[in-house]
Design a protein around this motif. Structure first.
Motif, PDB file in Angstrom:
ATOM      1  N   ASN A   1      -1.747  15.036  -2.626  1.00 36.56           N
ATOM      2  CA  ASN A   1      -0.776  14.112  -3.215  1.00 36.56           C
ATOM      3  C   ASN A   1      -0.661  12.813  -2.436  1.00 36.56           C
ATOM      4  O   ASN A   1      -0.440  11.743  -3.018  1.00 36.56           O
ATOM      5  N   GLU A   2      -0.784  12.892  -1.110  1.00 33.89           N
ATOM      6  CA  GLU A   2      -0.731  11.668  -0.293  1.00 33.89           C
ATOM      7  C   GLU A   2      -1.921  10.768  -0.612  1.00 33.89           C
ATOM      8  O   GLU A   2      -1.771   9.548  -0.741  1.00 33.89           O
ATOM      9  N   LYS A   3      -3.085  11.378  -0.765  1.00 32.95           N
ATOM     10  CA  LYS A   3      -4.291  10.602  -1.070  1.00 32.95           C
ATOM     11  C   LYS A   3      -4.213   9.988  -2.468  1.00 32.95           C
ATOM     12  O   LYS A   3      -4.516   8.805  -2.654  1.00 32.95           O
ATOM     13  N   LEU A   4      -3.802  10.793  -3.433  1.00 34.96           N
ATOM     14  CA  LEU A   4      -3.722  10.287  -4.804  1.00 34.96           C
ATOM     15  C   LEU A   4      -2.695   9.162  -4.931  1.00 34.96           C
ATOM     16  O   LEU A   4      -2.961   8.143  -5.573  1.00 34.96           O
TER      17      LEU A   4
ATOM     18  N   TYR B   1       1.776  -5.968   1.051  1.00 37.73           N
ATOM     19  CA  TYR B   1       1.627  -4.543   0.721  1.00 37.73           C
ATOM     20  C   TYR B   1       0.157  -4.123   0.744  1.00 37.73           C
ATOM     21  O   TYR B   1      -0.197  -3.075   1.314  1.00 37.73           O
ATOM     22  N   LEU B   2      -0.715  -4.932   0.163  1.00 34.73           N
ATOM     23  CA  LEU B   2      -2.146  -4.622   0.159  1.00 34.73           C
ATOM     24  C   LEU B   2      -2.712  -4.606   1.582  1.00 34.73           C
ATOM     25  O   LEU B   2      -3.562  -3.777   1.918  1.00 34.73           O
ATOM     26  N   SER B   3      -2.227  -5.500   2.420  1.00 33.28           N
ATOM     27  CA  SER B   3      -2.656  -5.527   3.829  1.00 33.28           C
ATOM     28  C   SER B   3      -2.199  -4.262   4.554  1.00 33.28           C
ATOM     29  O   SER B   3      -2.907  -3.724   5.406  1.00 33.28           O
ATOM     30  N   HIS B   4      -1.004  -3.804   4.210  1.00 32.19           N
ATOM     31  CA  HIS B   4      -0.470  -2.573   4.789  1.00 32.19           C
ATOM     32  C   HIS B   4      -1.341  -1.375   4.398  1.00 32.19           C
ATOM     33  O   HIS B   4      -1.682  -0.537   5.239  1.00 32.19           O
ATOM     34  N   LEU B   5      -1.731  -1.313   3.120  1.00 37.78           N
ATOM     35  CA  LEU B   5      -2.591  -0.220   2.662  1.00 37.78           C
ATOM     36  C   LEU B   5      -3.982  -0.313   3.293  1.00 37.78           C
ATOM     37  O   LEU B   5      -4.629   0.710   3.536  1.00 37.78           O
ATOM     38  N   GLU B   6      -4.410  -1.524   3.569  1.00 36.42           N
ATOM     39  CA  GLU B   6      -5.722  -1.722   4.197  1.00 36.42           C
ATOM     40  C   GLU B   6      -5.794  -1.033   5.563  1.00 36.42           C
ATOM     41  O   GLU B   6      -6.807  -0.423   5.912  1.00 36.42           O
ATOM     42  N   VAL B   7      -4.718  -1.125   6.319  1.00 38.85           N
ATOM     43  CA  VAL B   7      -4.722  -0.563   7.675  1.00 38.85           C
ATOM     44  C   VAL B   7      -4.202   0.872   7.740  1.00 38.85           C
ATOM     45  O   VAL B   7      -4.109   1.462   8.811  1.00 38.85           O
ATOM     46  N   THR B   8      -3.864   1.448   6.584  1.00 41.29           N
ATOM     47  CA  THR B   8      -3.426   2.848   6.556  1.00 41.29           C
ATOM     48  C   THR B   8      -4.253   3.642   5.536  1.00 41.29           C
ATOM     49  O   THR B   8      -3.710   4.222   4.599  1.00 41.29           O
ATOM     50  N   PRO B   9      -5.582   3.642   5.683  1.00 38.50           N
ATOM     51  CA  PRO B   9      -6.430   4.347   4.718  1.00 38.50           C
ATOM     52  C   PRO B   9      -6.255   5.861   4.831  1.00 38.50           C
ATOM     53  O   PRO B   9      -5.820   6.364   5.879  1.00 38.50           O
ATOM     54  N   PRO B  10      -6.579   6.593   3.777  1.00 40.69           N
ATOM     55  CA  PRO B  10      -6.437   8.053   3.790  1.00 40.69           C
ATOM     56  C   PRO B  10      -7.280   8.707   4.890  1.00 40.69           C
ATOM     57  O   PRO B  10      -8.381   8.246   5.208  1.00 40.69           O
TER      58      PRO B  10
ATOM     59  N   ARG C   1       1.241   7.222   8.065  1.00 38.01           N
ATOM     60  CA  ARG C   1       1.254   7.298   6.606  1.00 38.01           C
ATOM     61  C   ARG C   1       1.766   5.968   6.059  1.00 38.01           C
ATOM     62  O   ARG C   1       2.631   5.330   6.656  1.00 38.01           O
ATOM     63  N   PRO C   2       1.221   5.532   4.917  1.00 38.26           N
ATOM     64  CA  PRO C   2       1.669   4.254   4.350  1.00 38.26           C
ATOM     65  C   PRO C   2       3.058   4.349   3.750  1.00 38.26           C
ATOM     66  O   PRO C   2       3.491   5.422   3.307  1.00 38.26           O
ATOM     67  N   HIS C   3       3.752   3.227   3.755  1.00 41.45           N
ATOM     68  CA  HIS C   3       5.052   3.119   3.104  1.00 41.45           C
ATOM     69  C   HIS C   3       4.866   2.325   1.811  1.00 41.45           C
ATOM     70  O   HIS C   3       4.206   1.297   1.803  1.00 41.45           O
TER      71      HIS C   3
ATOM     72  N   TYR D   1      -1.751   7.145  -2.683  1.00 44.27           N
ATOM     73  CA  TYR D   1      -2.336   5.962  -2.029  1.00 44.27           C
ATOM     74  C   TYR D   1      -3.284   5.231  -2.978  1.00 44.27           C
ATOM     75  O   TYR D   1      -3.148   4.015  -3.188  1.00 44.27           O
ATOM     76  N   TRP D   2      -4.242   5.954  -3.572  1.00 41.47           N
ATOM     77  CA  TRP D   2      -5.246   5.314  -4.428  1.00 41.47           C
ATOM     78  C   TRP D   2      -4.632   4.760  -5.710  1.00 41.47           C
ATOM     79  O   TRP D   2      -5.022   3.679  -6.172  1.00 41.47           O
ATOM     80  N   PHE D   3      -3.673   5.465  -6.285  1.00 43.20           N
ATOM     81  CA  PHE D   3      -3.006   4.972  -7.495  1.00 43.20           C
ATOM     82  C   PHE D   3      -2.278   3.662  -7.221  1.00 43.20           C
ATOM     83  O   PHE D   3      -2.413   2.681  -7.971  1.00 43.20           O
ATOM     84  N   ASN D   4      -1.499   3.646  -6.144  1.00 46.48           N
ATOM     85  CA  ASN D   4      -0.734   2.439  -5.803  1.00 46.48           C
ATOM     86  C   ASN D   4      -1.650   1.276  -5.420  1.00 46.48           C
ATOM     87  O   ASN D   4      -1.399   0.115  -5.784  1.00 46.48           O
ATOM     88  N   LEU D   5      -2.700   1.588  -4.664  1.00 39.91           N
ATOM     89  CA  LEU D   5      -3.643   0.539  -4.264  1.00 39.91           C
ATOM     90  C   LEU D   5      -4.330  -0.069  -5.493  1.00 39.91           C
ATOM     91  O   LEU D   5      -4.431  -1.299  -5.620  1.00 39.91           O
ATOM     92  N   TYR D   6      -4.781   0.772  -6.400  1.00 43.94           N
ATOM     93  CA  TYR D   6      -5.450   0.321  -7.616  1.00 43.94           C
ATOM     94  C   TYR D   6      -4.523  -0.572  -8.444  1.00 43.94           C
ATOM     95  O   TYR D   6      -4.910  -1.675  -8.863  1.00 43.94           O
ATOM     96  N   ASN D   7      -3.313  -0.117  -8.671  1.00 39.37           N
ATOM     97  CA  ASN D   7      -2.378  -0.876  -9.517  1.00 39.37           C
ATOM     98  C   ASN D   7      -1.926  -2.182  -8.873  1.00 39.37           C
ATOM     99  O   ASN D   7      -1.828  -3.216  -9.543  1.00 39.37           O
ATOM    100  N   ALA D   8      -1.654  -2.141  -7.578  1.00 37.81           N
ATOM    101  CA  ALA D   8      -1.234  -3.370  -6.879  1.00 37.81           C
ATOM    102  C   ALA D   8      -2.371  -4.387  -6.865  1.00 37.81           C
ATOM    103  O   ALA D   8      -2.143  -5.597  -7.024  1.00 37.81           O
ATOM    104  N   ALA D   9      -3.598  -3.902  -6.687  1.00 43.21           N
ATOM    105  CA  ALA D   9      -4.758  -4.795  -6.691  1.00 43.21           C
ATOM    106  C   ALA D   9      -4.974  -5.400  -8.078  1.00 43.21           C
ATOM    107  O   ALA D   9      -5.305  -6.592  -8.214  1.00 43.21           O
ATOM    108  N   THR D  10      -4.779  -4.583  -9.121  1.00 42.72           N
ATOM    109  CA  THR D  10      -4.927  -5.073 -10.498  1.00 42.72           C
ATOM    110  C   THR D  10      -3.897  -6.160 -10.797  1.00 42.72           C
ATOM    111  O   THR D  10      -4.227  -7.217 -11.364  1.00 42.72           O
ATOM    112  N   ILE D  11      -2.652  -5.899 -10.424  1.00 42.42           N
ATOM    113  CA  ILE D  11      -1.586  -6.884 -10.656  1.00 42.42           C
ATOM    114  C   ILE D  11      -1.858  -8.154  -9.864  1.00 42.42           C
ATOM    115  O   ILE D  11      -1.657  -9.273 -10.364  1.00 42.42           O
ATOM    116  N   HIS D  12      -2.330  -8.001  -8.628  1.00 36.12           N
ATOM    117  CA  HIS D  12      -2.643  -9.177  -7.805  1.00 36.12           C
ATOM    118  C   HIS D  12      -3.766  -9.984  -8.434  1.00 36.12           C
ATOM    119  O   HIS D  12      -3.727 -11.239  -8.457  1.00 36.12           O
TER     120      HIS D  12
END
Length: 318
Positions: free
Chosen positions: A156-159, A140-149, A105-107, A161-172
Motif C-alpha cells: 500500500n505504501e508503494k502504490l 511535492y514532486l521534489s519531496h517524492l523524488e528524494v523519498t523513492p519506494p 516515508r513520504p508525506h 506513492y506511485w499513484f500520487n506521483l503519477y497524478n501530481a506529475a500529470t497535473i503539473h
C-alpha cells in the motif's frame, strides 16, 4: 616503750580504716535502695525512652543498611542501563550511518491539500488554481523524488506513492501548458511518453510508471481508477491524496463512483456499454470484467451479458 607506742599508732590507723569501710558498707545498701526506688517511681518513662532509643537506633542501623543496599542496587542497575544505552547509541548511530533514508516515508500533505482545494466532488479540475500553486506542486514532486519506494515498504505504501506521483506529475504537466483543450495537445500528442518524472536517481514517463512499474508488479485491477489521465472519460481525480492506511477504502470508493457513473458506464442486467479502459486493459481484470463490475454495481450483470465499449472523450476534465 617507743616500740609499744608505734604499735599502738598502727593499730589505731587500722581501726580507723576499718570503721570507714564499715560506714561505706552501711551507706551503700541504703543509697542503692533509694536509687532503685527512684528509678521505679520516677524514671519508668526514661526506661521506656531508653528502650525506644535502642529500638530507634536499631531501626536506624537497619534502615541505613537497607538504604545502602538499595543504593548499591540502583547504582549497579544504573551502570547496566548506562552500558546498554551507550551500546544502543552506538548501534543506532551505526544504523543511521548505514542508511537512515531506508526508514523515511513520504508525506502527502501538500498534494492532499491541493486536490481538496482545486478538485470538485464531481471530479472537475481547476487547472488555473493548480497553475497558481504550481510551486507547491513542484515542492511535492521534489519531496517524492528524494523519498523513492524501498524494498521494506508495504504494498500500500508503494502504490500510494506511485499513484500520487503519477497524478501530481500529470497535473503539473497540464498546468505548465494550460490552457489546453486536451492532454493530447502536449508533447506532440504523446504526453505519456515524455520523461520528466524523477524518483530517486531515475527519470520516468507516465507510461513507464503505469505500464512498466505498477501494472506488471502489482495484482491490482483497481489501479485504473487511481491513475488519472485528465480526460472527461477518465475516472475522476480523487479529492485528496492516496494514503497507505486508507488505500483499500479509497480504491473501493473510486471504483464504485466510476462504475455507477452512467456517463462512463451504462449497465443493465443483460447488456452493458462500458469504458474503453476495460477493452484496453482487459488482461488486468483476471477474474473477468463482469465479475469486477458486479463488485461495485448496484445492478447485477448476468455472466453472458452483451458487452459494448463507449467512445473515449479526451477533452480536458476541467
Amino acid at each position: 616503750m617507743r616500740k609499744i607506742s608505734f604499735v599502738l599508732v598502727i593499730l589505731f590507723i587500722i581501726g580507723c580504716t576499718s570503721n570507714k569501710k564499715e560506714e561505706k558498707s552501711n551507706i551503700k545498701p541504703e543509697s542503692t535502695t533509694a536509687i532503685d526506688t527512684a528509678m521505679v517511681d520516677h524514671t519508668s518513662d526514661q526506661i521506656i525512652s531508653n528502650e525506644e532509643k535502642i529500638e530507634v537506633k536499631d531501626s536506624v542501623i537497619v534502615t541505613n543498611k537497607v538504604k545502602e543496599s538499595e543504593t548499591d542496587i540502583k547504582v549497579s542497575k544504573g551502570r547496566e542501563i548506562a552500558k546498554e544505552a551507550k551500546a544502543g547509541d552506538k548501534k543506532e548511530k551505526k544504523e543511521i550511518t548505514k542508511g537512515n533514508i531506508e526508514r523515511v516515508r513520504p508525506h502527502h500533505t501538500i498534494w492532499n491539500s491541493l486536490t481538496k482545494k482545486h478538485v470538485s466532488s464531481s471530479g472537475k479540475v481547476n487547472y488555473n488554481g493548480f497553475k497558481s500553486n504550481i510551486k507547491s506542486i513542484e515542492i511535492y514532486l521534489s519531496h517524492l523524488e528524494v523519498t523513492p519506494p524501498k524494498k521494506d515498504w508495504t504494498k500500500n505504501e508503494k502504490l500510494a506513492y506511485w499513484f500520487n506521483l503519477y497524478n501530481a506529475a500529470t497535473i503539473h504537466l497540464i498546468a505548465s501548458n494550460y490552457p489546453v483543450k486536451s492532454i493530447k495537445d502536449i508533447n506532440n500528442g504523446k504526453p505519456w511518453d515524455k520523461k520528466f518524472i524523477k524518483s530517486g536517481n531515475k527519470t520516468y514517463s507516465l507510461n513507464q510508471i503505469e505500464n512498466s512499474i505498477v501494472r506488471p508488479n502489482f495484482n491490482e485491477p483497481r489501479l485504473h481508477v487511481a491513475f488519472n489521465c485528465a480526460a472527461i472519460s477518465c475516472p475522476k481525480l480523487m479529492k485528496g491524496a492516496f494514503l497507505p492506511s486508507k488505500l483499500n477504502s479509497q480504491l473501493n470508493m473510486l471504483s464504485k463512483s466510476w462504475i455507477t457513473d452512467s456517463s462512463k458506464n451504462k449497465i443493465s442486467e443483460n447488456s452493458i456499454e462500458i469504458s474503453k479502459i476495460f477493452e484496453w486493459y482487459k488482461v488486468d481484470f483476471k477474474k473477468g470484467i463482469i465479475p469486477f463490475i458486479n463488485n461495485f454495481s448496484t445492478t447485477k450483470i448476468t455472466p453472458n451479458a452483451e458487452i459494448k465499449y463507449l467512445d473515449y472523450n479526451w477533452d480536458l476534465n476541467d
